[in-house]
Design a protein around this motif. Structure first.
Motif, PDB file in Angstrom:
ATOM      1  N   ALA A   1       0.952  -1.333  -0.294  1.00  0.00           N
ATOM      2  CA  ALA A   1      -0.112  -0.078  -0.253  1.00  0.00           C
ATOM      3  C   ALA A   1       1.078   1.480   0.229  1.00  0.00           C
ATOM      4  N   ARG A   2       1.810   1.235   0.353  1.00  0.00           N
ATOM      5  CA  ARG A   2       3.016   2.277   0.721  1.00  0.00           C
ATOM      6  C   ARG A   2       3.159   2.583  -0.488  1.00  0.00           C
ATOM      7  N   ALA A   3       3.589   1.837  -1.602  1.00  0.00           N
ATOM      8  CA  ALA A   3       4.098   2.357  -3.263  1.00  0.00           C
ATOM      9  C   ALA A   3       2.753   3.268  -3.550  1.00  0.00           C
ATOM     10  N   ARG A   4       1.565   2.493  -3.767  1.00  0.00           N
ATOM     11  CA  ARG A   4       0.045   3.082  -3.871  1.00  0.00           C
ATOM     12  C   ARG A   4      -0.574   3.625  -3.603  1.00  0.00           C
ATOM     13  N   ALA A   5      -0.583   4.416  -2.336  1.00  0.00           N
ATOM     14  CA  ALA A   5      -1.135   5.740  -1.558  1.00  0.00           C
ATOM     15  C   ALA A   5      -0.113   6.735  -2.210  1.00  0.00           C
TER      16      ALA A   5
ATOM     17  N   LEU B   1      -0.316   7.216   5.188  1.00  0.00           N
ATOM     18  CA  LEU B   1      -1.447   5.803   4.783  1.00  0.00           C
ATOM     19  C   LEU B   1      -1.362   4.751   6.868  1.00  0.00           C
ATOM     20  N   LYS B   2      -1.993   4.703   6.990  1.00  0.00           N
ATOM     21  CA  LYS B   2      -3.318   4.019   8.307  1.00  0.00           C
ATOM     22  C   LYS B   2      -2.671   2.133   7.835  1.00  0.00           C
ATOM     23  N   VAL B   3      -1.553   1.756   9.047  1.00  0.00           N
ATOM     24  CA  VAL B   3      -2.368   0.521   8.874  1.00  0.00           C
ATOM     25  C   VAL B   3      -3.000   0.420  10.785  1.00  0.00           C
ATOM     26  N   THR B   4      -3.519  -1.149  10.851  1.00  0.00           N
ATOM     27  CA  THR B   4      -4.007  -1.304  12.007  1.00  0.00           C
ATOM     28  C   THR B   4      -4.197  -2.318  12.365  1.00  0.00           C
ATOM     29  N   VAL B   5      -3.919  -2.315  13.935  1.00  0.00           N
ATOM     30  CA  VAL B   5      -3.016  -3.661  14.506  1.00  0.00           C
ATOM     31  C   VAL B   5      -4.195  -3.993  14.899  1.00  0.00           C
ATOM     32  N   PRO B   6      -4.537  -5.332  15.914  1.00  0.00           N
ATOM     33  CA  PRO B   6      -6.022  -5.143  16.675  1.00  0.00           C
ATOM     34  C   PRO B   6      -5.297  -5.586  18.464  1.00  0.00           C
TER      35      PRO B   6
ATOM     36  N   GLU C   1       7.373  -4.247  13.629  1.00  0.00           N
ATOM     37  CA  GLU C   1       8.262  -4.780  11.162  1.00  0.00           C
ATOM     38  C   GLU C   1       7.322  -3.394  10.610  1.00  0.00           C
ATOM     39  N   LEU C   2       6.264  -2.257  11.178  1.00  0.00           N
ATOM     40  CA  LEU C   2       5.776  -1.339  11.054  1.00  0.00           C
ATOM     41  C   LEU C   2       6.738  -0.119  10.852  1.00  0.00           C
ATOM     42  N   VAL C   3       6.992  -0.012  12.211  1.00  0.00           N
ATOM     43  CA  VAL C   3       8.074   1.007  12.242  1.00  0.00           C
ATOM     44  C   VAL C   3       9.207   0.863  11.283  1.00  0.00           C
ATOM     45  N   SER C   4       9.659  -1.058  11.298  1.00  0.00           N
ATOM     46  CA  SER C   4      11.296  -0.791  10.728  1.00  0.00           C
ATOM     47  C   SER C   4      11.150  -0.307   8.996  1.00  0.00           C
ATOM     48  N   LEU C   5       9.388  -0.628   8.944  1.00  0.00           N
ATOM     49  CA  LEU C   5       9.424  -0.275   6.950  1.00  0.00           C
ATOM     50  C   LEU C   5       9.025   1.050   6.564  1.00  0.00           C
ATOM     51  N   GLY C   6       9.342   2.457   7.668  1.00  0.00           N
ATOM     52  CA  GLY C   6       9.040   3.388   7.480  1.00  0.00           C
ATOM     53  C   GLY C   6       7.640   4.095   8.017  1.00  0.00           C
TER      54      GLY C   6
END
Length: 362
Positions: free
Chosen positions: A121-125, A129-134, A172-177
């Motif tokens: 999604a990062r490459a498309r938005a 971009l928000k990512v949800t984690v339960p 993982e998300l933080v490491s990907l920016g």
């Protein structure tokens, strides 16, 4: 700070639902199914951007449930004949709904779902971009005195393992920016309802413990994470148009605002009378944002801009208007089947959020 927000899940296009069924039946290979997921992510990002909201998500197109990063990529959960029905409600009346799965052994992460979601999604938005984690506590619906106690004598030991998995996904998300992460914690808001509290007590995870030790587990998942906007979303259940709880935030507000200190924004469901008054918002810390979930994803009926502006002004009696934002009350499809609305309704609702928020805050 964003004013026109999305929560996360979007309606799955029919071709994706058909493709998932074919994939699960062995009639579609993994590569072709992934192409369908990619296509659906492209479609829902474009829809959100076209609607004018300030933030987008990938629509959770790769998940069957909003809690997919726990339930779909973790070993230790099995389909079983569950022994603990949960209280739910529909427009026709109250029902008991039984989860089709339970935790049966120690939880162990097998792969990262959010890595795939964010990387694509990062490459498309073109927008943030928000990512949800339960939340780890969402597994309260997968706790079974019959099946789970062999692995966990205490449900909070299960929650603690789920929290470790959640924190690893966040890392993982933080490491990907990734710069915006939202933890979905509907279980906290369901505790406003005495029926749910009674059920939780019977199951062994009393409400008071959920609001102390439980919130501390959620907060520890994100504590110390820097350079990332952090939100926590609460609703009273969002399951194909059903809900789990009714009642105002009075019972949980103090614990939420005092213990969930690592979060920058609170996303709170406020789309109808079941949510109670705005008065509990008076306890919100001055340095946090409160995003009002005033637009319903459960019904196609479209709220009016005047109605939304009036409710924002009402909320501003208890928390400064500059601290507020606007969103839908929840996602449009917390489960893959989605809520009983159409994709046209979905776009109209998001456009209403965007137009109203920009008219109020500029």
């Amino acid at each position: 700070m964003f004013r026109a927000e999305v929560i996360g899940s979007m309606l799955r296009p029919s071709y994706l639902q058909e493709g998932r069924a074919a994939f699960e039946q062995g009639q579609l290979c993994a590569a072709d199914f992934k192409r369908l997921e990619d296509r659906a992510v492209d479609q829902v990002i474009a829809l959100q951007e076209g609607a004018g909201v300030d933030v987008v998500s990938d629509g959770e197109m790769r998940r069957f449930l909003f809690m997919g990063p726990i339930t779909e990529t973790v070993e230790g959960i099995e389909l079983v004949e569950h022994d603990s029905a949960m209280p739910w409600s529909t427009p026709e009346g109250d029902i008991e709904w039984t989860s089709p799965a339970a935790v049966t052994s120690k939880l162990r992460k097998s792969r990262s779902m959010v890595t795939e979601e964010y990387s694509y999604a990062r490459a498309r938005a073109r927008l943030p971009l928000k990512v949800t984690v339960p939340s780890p506590l969402v597994l309260y619906g997968f706790w079974s005195p019959k099946y789970s106690t062999g692995a966990y004598s205490d449900p909070f030991a299960m929650f603690a393992d789920a929290a470790e998995i959640g924190r690893s996904e966040i890392q993982e998300l933080v490491s990907l920016g990734c710069q915006y992460i939202q933890v979905d914690a509907p279980e906290l808001a369901t505790l406003v309802d005495p029926r749910v509290r009674e059920w939780a007590e019977r199951m062994g995870f009393g409400a008071e413990r959920m609001l102390t030790e439980g919130i501390d587990l959620i907060n520890a998942m994100v504590e110390g994470v820097s350079g990332v906007r952090l939100g926590i979303h609460l609703c009273r259940g969002n399951n194909a148009g059903m809900w789990m709880a009714s009642g105002g935030y009075e019972y949980i507000a103090q614990a939420l605002f005092e213990r969930a200190t690592a979060f920058d924004a609170f996303f709170l469901e406020y789309d109808n009378a079941r949510s109670g008054s705005f008065e509990p918002l008076a306890g919100a810390p001055d340095d946090k944002q409160v995003v009002l979930g005033l637009v319903s994803t459960k019904t196609p009926a479209l709220e009016t801009p005047d109605e939304l502006r009036g409710r924002i002004e009402e909320a501003a009696r208890f928390v400064a208007r500059d601290q507020l934002g606007l969103s839908t009350q929840c996602g449009f499809a917390s489960i893959a089947a989605g809520n009983p609305i159409t994709e046209v309704d979905e776009e109209r609702k998001l456009r209403l959020v965007a137009d109203t928020a920009h008219a109020v805050w500029g």
